[in-house]
Design an enzyme around this catalytic site. Structure first.
Site, PDB file in Angstrom:
ATOM      1  N   ARG A 144       6.211  51.401 -96.266  1.00 45.83           N
ATOM      2  CA  ARG A 144       6.811  51.378 -94.721  1.00 45.83           C
ATOM      3  C   ARG A 144       8.378  51.889 -94.839  1.00 45.83           C
ATOM      4  O   ARG A 144       8.951  51.960 -95.980  1.00 45.83           O
ATOM      5  CB  ARG A 144       7.202  49.890 -94.621  1.00 45.83           C
ATOM      6  CG  ARG A 144       8.160  49.692 -93.182  1.00 45.83           C
ATOM      7  CD  ARG A 144       9.625  49.473 -93.602  1.00 45.83           C
ATOM      8  NE  ARG A 144      10.455  48.927 -92.611  1.00 45.83           N
ATOM      9  CZ  ARG A 144      11.583  49.165 -92.539  1.00 45.83           C
ATOM     10  NH1 ARG A 144      12.372  49.235 -93.559  1.00 45.83           N
ATOM     11  NH2 ARG A 144      12.544  48.539 -91.672  1.00 45.83           N
ATOM     12  N   THR A 204      21.684  47.144 -95.941  1.00 43.52           N
ATOM     13  CA  THR A 204      21.747  48.530 -96.166  1.00 43.52           C
ATOM     14  C   THR A 204      23.378  48.935 -96.287  1.00 43.52           C
ATOM     15  O   THR A 204      24.064  48.331 -95.780  1.00 43.52           O
ATOM     16  CB  THR A 204      21.476  49.133 -95.049  1.00 43.52           C
ATOM     17  OG1 THR A 204      19.760  48.789 -94.643  1.00 43.52           O
ATOM     18  CG2 THR A 204      21.315  50.654 -94.913  1.00 43.52           C
ATOM     19  N   GLY A 234      15.222  48.305 -89.012  1.00 41.51           N
ATOM     20  CA  GLY A 234      14.871  49.768 -88.952  1.00 41.51           C
ATOM     21  C   GLY A 234      14.023  50.196 -87.822  1.00 41.51           C
ATOM     22  O   GLY A 234      14.377  51.226 -87.220  1.00 41.51           O
ATOM     23  N   GLY A 245      20.683  47.304 -90.421  1.00 38.72           N
ATOM     24  CA  GLY A 245      20.074  46.514 -89.538  1.00 38.72           C
ATOM     25  C   GLY A 245      18.358  46.599 -89.547  1.00 38.72           C
ATOM     26  O   GLY A 245      17.869  47.343 -90.270  1.00 38.72           O
TER      27      GLY A 245
HETATM   28  N1  GLY Z   1      17.735  49.292 -92.097  1.00 35.56           N
HETATM   29  C1  GLY Z   1      17.260  49.421 -93.282  1.00 35.56           C
HETATM   30  C2  GLY Z   1      15.856  49.016 -92.931  1.00 35.56           C
HETATM   31  O1  GLY Z   1      15.350  48.519 -91.911  1.00 35.56           O
HETATM   32  O2  GLY Z   1      14.991  49.586 -93.844  1.00 35.56           O
END
Ligand code: GLY
Length: 298
Positions: free
Chosen positions: A195, A167, A220, A218
């Site tokens: 998701r 990300t 999510g 990280g």
């Molecule tokens: N941090 C991005 C995700 O888990 O989608």
């Protein structure tokens, strides 16, 4: 550390950095673009959106072009922007747009809504003039293929797969000492279609308030559970950003959350940290560029 005035900090994701040179180059381009705008008196919001757009267009990062794919091979992307004054716009599970961050900004500026998802978000992007664009890359397809061959859960990859996250995000402080944050993500390879990660969830992956602003990266699910972004910014009400982030991440570590974040407190104090082995990040303050594509095997 304090910036005297303007500043921008970007991350290219926490996890394992495969190509350090490419990550450093990509971050430098994003930082320089954002900082140039700040120097031209642009608002922090313009700077963070421009920096994130640069990273969305760079296939080495997991966002925009190069996004990770869902179990059924689609690039469903999340992105959000927020200002210190509490203005927010986000999109989640948006498909077939080149720059989700630009659409997120339009949600903030052109609608009364905060967050749009799926087909509705994609339709909104078209109405706003964003053309259809396939962001799927061969590398992303290969990552999904590898995951399938490794025979992991048909519903969700094991946590070790999180080590390949990426990300991106940017936080800036402008000449009026205003803060803004932008975050964009391609999610996790092999996740279930539909998701939603932390990136576009206000207070989780993206948060700004009067005391500071942070962008998280990280895993999510724990980031959302902890409301990690808001936790860090709330701590900045009474603590410098660097200590606030350290404390927020200590709690994340205690909860075994794989994550990282970058930000500024309201006085221009830079903050960053991660619980993962690596995080690629960098910042520009006082016309100087600092890059960290760390390698801390733990
Ligand atoms: N941090 C991005 C995700 O888990 O989608």
């Amino acid at each position: 550390m304090r910036s005297s005035a303007l500043g921008i900090i970007c991350h290219g994701g926490s996890g394992v950095i495969k190509d350090r040179q490419a990550a450093a180059q990509g971050l430098a381009q994003a930082l320089e673009q954002g900082y140039r705008l700040l120097r031209q008196s642009a608002r922090a919001l313009d700077a963070v959106v421009a920096a994130v757009k640069v990273m969305e267009d760079n296939p080495i990062f997991n966002c925009g072009t190069g996004s990770n794919l869902t179990l059924d091979g689609k690039a469903e992307m999340d992105a959000a922007v927020m200002t210190q004054k509490g203005r927010f716009g986000g999109v989640c599970c948006i498909t077939d747009v080149r720059n989700p961050i630009l659409v997120a900004r339009k949600v903030m500026t052109e609608t009364d809504h905060l967050l749009m998802c799926g087909e509705g978000a994609t339709d909104f992007a078209r109405k706003m003039g964003f053309e259809k664009h396939d962001v799927t890359t061969e590398r992303a397809q290969k990552r999904l293929e590898r995951l399938r061959q490794e025979g992991n859960s048909p519903y969700f990859p094991g946590l070790e797969k999180m080590m390949k996250l990426g990300t991106v995000g940017a936080v800036a402080i402008d000449k009026h000492s205003q803060l803004a944050v932008a975050t964009s993500s391609g999610g996790i390879t092999g996740r279930l279609p539909g998701r939603v990660g932390d990136t576009a969830v206000i207070g989780a992956g993206t948060y700004a308030g009067p005391s500071g602003a942070v962008s998280c990266t990280g895993h999510g699910e724990p980031i959302m559970r902890m409301m990690l972004g808001k936790d860090a910014v709330d701590r900045m009400k009474t603590l410098p950003g660097s200590i606030a982030v350290t404390l927020a991440l200590s709690e994340a570590r205690r909860q075994k959350a794989l994550c990282g974040m970058v930000g500024f407190d309201a006085r221009g104090g830079i903050c960053f940290g991660h619980t993962t082995p690596d995080m690629s990040y960098g910042y520009m303050v006082g016309d100087r560029l600092f890059l960290f594509t760390e390698d801390k095997k733990k």
